[in-house]
Design a protein around this motif. Structure first.
Motif, PDB file in Angstrom:
ATOM      1  N   THR A 144       0.674  -0.921  50.572  1.00 12.58           N
ATOM      2  CA  THR A 144       1.367  -0.865  49.456  1.00 12.58           C
ATOM      3  C   THR A 144       1.336   0.838  48.748  1.00 12.58           C
ATOM      4  O   THR A 144       0.365   1.372  49.044  1.00 12.58           O
ATOM      5  N   PHE A 145       2.531   0.942  47.872  1.00 15.84           N
ATOM      6  CA  PHE A 145       2.408   2.146  47.207  1.00 15.84           C
ATOM      7  C   PHE A 145       2.296   2.066  45.866  1.00 15.84           C
ATOM      8  O   PHE A 145       3.075   1.232  45.210  1.00 15.84           O
ATOM      9  N   LEU A 146       1.527   2.798  45.187  1.00 13.37           N
ATOM     10  CA  LEU A 146       1.409   2.833  43.797  1.00 13.37           C
ATOM     11  C   LEU A 146       1.774   4.488  43.300  1.00 13.37           C
ATOM     12  O   LEU A 146       1.294   5.233  43.792  1.00 13.37           O
ATOM     13  N   TYR A 147       2.534   4.474  42.327  1.00 11.88           N
ATOM     14  CA  TYR A 147       3.036   5.720  41.774  1.00 11.88           C
ATOM     15  C   TYR A 147       3.445   5.375  40.285  1.00 11.88           C
ATOM     16  O   TYR A 147       3.602   4.305  39.806  1.00 11.88           O
ATOM     17  N   ASN A 148       3.429   6.593  39.874  1.00  8.04           N
ATOM     18  CA  ASN A 148       3.605   6.870  38.335  1.00  8.04           C
ATOM     19  C   ASN A 148       5.209   7.541  38.218  1.00  8.04           C
ATOM     20  O   ASN A 148       5.546   8.327  39.055  1.00  8.04           O
ATOM     21  N   ILE A 149       5.906   7.152  37.084  1.00  4.26           N
ATOM     22  CA  ILE A 149       7.192   8.027  36.703  1.00  4.26           C
ATOM     23  C   ILE A 149       7.167   8.275  35.411  1.00  4.26           C
ATOM     24  O   ILE A 149       6.852   7.642  34.487  1.00  4.26           O
ATOM     25  N   PHE A 150       7.261   9.531  35.014  1.00  2.00           N
ATOM     26  CA  PHE A 150       7.446  10.206  33.848  1.00  2.00           C
ATOM     27  C   PHE A 150       8.556  10.881  33.451  1.00  2.00           C
ATOM     28  O   PHE A 150       9.027  11.725  34.282  1.00  2.00           O
ATOM     29  N   VAL A 151       9.473  10.445  32.391  1.00  2.00           N
ATOM     30  CA  VAL A 151      10.642  11.011  32.163  1.00  2.00           C
ATOM     31  C   VAL A 151      11.030  11.197  30.377  1.00  2.00           C
ATOM     32  O   VAL A 151      10.641  10.343  29.939  1.00  2.00           O
ATOM     33  N   GLY A 152      11.592  12.330  30.236  1.00  2.00           N
ATOM     34  CA  GLY A 152      11.689  12.440  28.914  1.00  2.00           C
ATOM     35  C   GLY A 152      13.548  13.170  28.858  1.00  2.00           C
ATOM     36  O   GLY A 152      13.571  14.030  29.139  1.00  2.00           O
ATOM     37  N   GLN A 153      14.220  12.790  28.055  1.00  2.00           N
ATOM     38  CA  GLN A 153      15.586  12.889  28.021  1.00  2.00           C
ATOM     39  C   GLN A 153      16.103  13.063  26.691  1.00  2.00           C
ATOM     40  O   GLN A 153      15.865  12.256  25.737  1.00  2.00           O
ATOM     41  N   LEU A 154      17.225  14.110  26.796  1.00  2.00           N
ATOM     42  CA  LEU A 154      18.214  13.889  25.352  1.00  2.00           C
ATOM     43  C   LEU A 154      19.564  13.542  26.269  1.00  2.00           C
ATOM     44  O   LEU A 154      19.682  13.998  27.153  1.00  2.00           O
ATOM     45  N   GLN A 155      20.032  12.439  25.741  1.00  2.00           N
ATOM     46  CA  GLN A 155      21.350  11.860  25.956  1.00  2.00           C
ATOM     47  C   GLN A 155      22.365  11.831  24.941  1.00  2.00           C
ATOM     48  O   GLN A 155      22.199  11.582  23.807  1.00  2.00           O
ATOM     49  N   ALA A 156      23.511  12.404  25.423  1.00  2.00           N
ATOM     50  CA  ALA A 156      24.785  12.419  24.361  1.00  2.00           C
ATOM     51  C   ALA A 156      25.953  11.757  24.908  1.00  2.00           C
ATOM     52  O   ALA A 156      26.059  11.480  25.994  1.00  2.00           O
ATOM     53  N   HIS A 157      26.620  11.087  23.917  1.00  2.00           N
ATOM     54  CA  HIS A 157      27.801  10.159  24.224  1.00  2.00           C
ATOM     55  C   HIS A 157      29.010  10.630  23.342  1.00  2.00           C
ATOM     56  O   HIS A 157      28.762  10.538  22.055  1.00  2.00           O
ATOM     57  N   TYR A 158      30.039  10.821  23.534  1.00  2.00           N
ATOM     58  CA  TYR A 158      31.232  10.908  22.734  1.00  2.00           C
ATOM     59  C   TYR A 158      32.520  10.260  23.395  1.00  2.00           C
ATOM     60  O   TYR A 158      32.965  10.651  24.558  1.00  2.00           O
ATOM     61  N   THR A 159      33.253   9.488  22.445  1.00  2.00           N
ATOM     62  CA  THR A 159      34.576   9.080  22.893  1.00  2.00           C
ATOM     63  C   THR A 159      35.499   9.751  22.049  1.00  2.00           C
ATOM     64  O   THR A 159      35.486   9.626  20.870  1.00  2.00           O
ATOM     65  N   PHE A 160      36.495  10.258  22.864  1.00  2.00           N
ATOM     66  CA  PHE A 160      37.684  10.526  22.174  1.00  2.00           C
ATOM     67  C   PHE A 160      38.318   9.770  21.632  1.00  2.00           C
ATOM     68  O   PHE A 160      38.863   8.554  22.266  1.00  2.00           O
ATOM     69  N   ASP A 161      38.885   9.973  20.530  1.00  2.00           N
ATOM     70  CA  ASP A 161      39.839   9.045  19.681  1.00  2.00           C
ATOM     71  C   ASP A 161      41.156   9.501  19.970  1.00  2.00           C
ATOM     72  O   ASP A 161      42.124   9.816  19.262  1.00  2.00           O
ATOM     73  N   LEU A 162      41.703   8.979  21.258  1.00  2.00           N
ATOM     74  CA  LEU A 162      42.908   9.611  21.753  1.00  2.00           C
ATOM     75  C   LEU A 162      44.081   9.101  21.031  1.00  2.00           C
ATOM     76  O   LEU A 162      45.112   9.735  20.697  1.00  2.00           O
ATOM     77  N   PHE A 163      44.062   7.701  20.768  1.00  2.00           N
ATOM     78  CA  PHE A 163      45.157   7.132  20.074  1.00  2.00           C
ATOM     79  C   PHE A 163      44.855   6.835  18.683  1.00  2.00           C
ATOM     80  O   PHE A 163      45.708   5.984  18.086  1.00  2.00           O
ATOM     81  N   GLY A 164      43.767   7.173  18.126  1.00  2.00           N
ATOM     82  CA  GLY A 164      43.597   7.131  16.620  1.00  2.00           C
ATOM     83  C   GLY A 164      42.959   5.698  16.188  1.00  2.00           C
ATOM     84  O   GLY A 164      42.740   5.464  14.998  1.00  2.00           O
ATOM     85  N   ALA A 165      42.577   4.967  17.083  1.00  2.00           N
ATOM     86  CA  ALA A 165      41.903   3.761  17.071  1.00  2.00           C
ATOM     87  C   ALA A 165      40.641   3.765  15.955  1.00  2.00           C
ATOM     88  O   ALA A 165      40.627   3.069  15.039  1.00  2.00           O
ATOM     89  N   SER A 166      39.975   4.700  16.311  1.00  2.00           N
ATOM     90  CA  SER A 166      38.614   4.934  15.485  1.00  2.00           C
ATOM     91  C   SER A 166      38.966   5.413  13.722  1.00  2.00           C
ATOM     92  O   SER A 166      38.618   5.010  12.973  1.00  2.00           O
TER      93      SER A 166
END
Length: 501
Positions: A144-166
């Motif tokens: 079997t395989f034993l392994y490590n994973i290290f991850v650091g992230q910056l995540q951005a999200h934006y929804t355009f208010d195309l039709f003014g709902a927000s």
């Protein structure tokens, strides 16, 4: 008093400004304008034109100043430092008012949170460290395989208010915050009016109790004299029983008066934020001055000065924005997402240039089939809007009725008080003359008691009508609402949210 606006928070990222500016124009036609319906402007409030002044009563003629501005701290017109102190204490210490204030503050913070989350991008930082065990693959080997994973992230999200709902949703919530602003103002004014009314009523009941106790004492004296005369055979048994019945009936009215007095005092104490055992002392009814000038706001201005009408107006704007939200939800939505960070199977690799990871993407969604839910939601929003229009109309009509009733009440209070005052002065004159003749031996004591009874009963009527005039004056001041503040009235959620006015 200022209504809540969105303009401070409605700043979009540079890359979305053009799309939002274009599509917001389309959102303007997604729902009603939010303007309240036009209401009739009556020439006068009541069925008959209100007089310019009342008849003089107790030497005071009240003048109705048509077109005058509402008075902010109207209770000071009674010229009583004790009454002013009670109102100030209540406005400072009322738990109900404090709770309403905190609820309003919470609503404002919720609006800020919704604006920030709906109109601005979200950026989150995340880190992950895991150790994994993979199953053996027979074709490769038995281990079997034993392994490590290290991850650091910056995540951005934006929804355009195309039709003014927000934006429309924010405008709806801002309008509902404004409803609470006006409700808080209405609650504050109602608290002041309730304190004034309770203080006047308590003082009047105290005066009625004192007068009634004197009437009971007179009736008891008369009953005892009748009893002695009956024993001597000077009067009939029926006369003796009638005197007893009159004294007992008067005595029976005292407990009810005292109960009303104590109940009013307890209520006043709670309005002030006190326990009932700490109820304040009664005011001196004779030291309260009837305000001689009372403002009568014209109907067109009343729509803007009364907090209840302003709250109904804000509710119309909120319902109109809800229709726009329900319409905008039937159109496409566009979202952007991006992330960047470092990752690897070991810390050195994850922190090196080889561990750099990133992603960028866009998603476009168009509702196609939701089982008729979106259409039904829009129809429901439209029905709710129609209901708020009707509620606004009813609020305005009720306000007109409130003013008409209080104007008529003040006119009739003055007429009744004037008659009661004349009757009381006449009865007092008869009593004084009868007492003088009794002291000279020209009349029996029974005649003196009878004349005093008439005087005390007339005095009771005068006390009641004096109290009614004072409390109805407070009701009219309350019915006029607040002075207009143009800066506050122009700062509307609809305007700042890009909705048509």
């Amino acid at each position: 008093m200022a209504t809540f606006a969105l303009s401070r928070y409605a700043r979009y990222p540079r890359f979305g400004v053009l799309a939002v500016a274009t599509c917001t124009l389309a959102a303007c036609s997604f729902g009603p304008s939010g303007e309240p319906p036009a209401m009739p402007q009556p020439a006068h409030y009541g069925a008959a034109a209100q007089p310019t002044q009342t008849v003089p009563a107790q030497g005071v003629t009240q003048q109705f100043v048509v077109g005058a501005k509402p008075v902010p701290e109207w209770w000071k017109q009674y010229q009583s430092d004790a009454l002013n102190a009670l109102v100030d204490e209540g406005l400072r210490n009322s738990p109900t008012l404090a709770a309403t204030d905190k609820n309003l503050a919470a609503a404002r913070e919720q609006l800020r949170a919704q604006i920030g989350s709906s109109l601005l991008p979200t950026i989150d930082a995340g880190g992950q460290a895991t150790r994994n065990r993979a199953l053996a693959i027979p074709e490769i080997g038995p281990n079997t395989f034993l392994y490590n994973i290290f991850v650091g992230q910056l995540q951005a999200h934006y929804t355009f208010d195309l039709f003014g709902a927000s934006r429309l949703a924010n405008a709806a919530l801002a309008a509902r915050v404004n409803v609470q602003v006006y409700q808080f103002d209405a609650a504050r004014r109602a608290l002041a009016a309730n304190i004034v009314t309770a203080a006047i009523t308590s003082a009047a009941l105290h005066a009625q109790i004192d007068t009634t106790e004197r009437l009971v004492a007179i009736a008891n004296d008369q009953a005892r004299d009748t009893q002695r005369r009956y024993v001597l055979g000077a009067v009939s048994h029926a006369d003796q029983l009638s005197a007893q019945q009159s004294a007992a009936s008067l005595a029976a009215s005292l407990p009810t008066l005292k109960q009303q007095w104590l109940t009013t005092r307890h209520a006043l104490a709670v309005l002030l934020g006190r326990t009932p055992d700490a109820a304040p002392d009664d005011l001196d009814l004779a030291r309260l001055h009837v305000p001689e000038q009372v403002p009568v706001v014209v109907p067109s201005e009343l729509l803007r000065s009364r907090p209840d009408i302003q709250a109904a107006d804000a509710a119309v704007k909120a319902a109109a924005a809800d229709v726009g939200v329900a319409t905008a939800q039937m159109f496409p939505t566009l979202s952007l997402s991006a992330s960047m960070g470092q990752g690897g199977f070991s810390w050195p690799v994850a922190l090196s240039g080889a561990g750099a990871i990133w992603s960028i993407g866009a998603s476009l969604s168009q509702p196609l089939f939701h089982g008729g839910a979106l259409v039904a939601q829009r129809r429901a929003a439209q029905d709710t809007y129609d209901a708020t229009i009707s509620q606004y109309k009813q609020t305005v009509l009720a306000a007109f009725q409130n003013v008409a009733d209080t104007l008529a009440a003040l006119e009739h209070d003055a007429q009744a008080l004037d008659s009661a005052n004349v009757a009381a002065r006449s009865a007092q004159g008869v009593f004084e003359e009868t007492s003088g003749r009794y002291r000279l031996g020209a009349l029996p004591v029974a005649a003196t008691r009878s004349s005093e009874q008439q005087f005390r009963n007339a005095q009771l009527d005068e006390i009641r009508y004096t109290s009614a005039r004072l409390t109805d004056t407070a009701a009219l001041f309350q019915a006029m609402g607040n002075p207009l503040v143009e800066a506050a009235m122009s700062s509307t959620p609809a305007a700042s949210a890009g909705m048509p006015n």
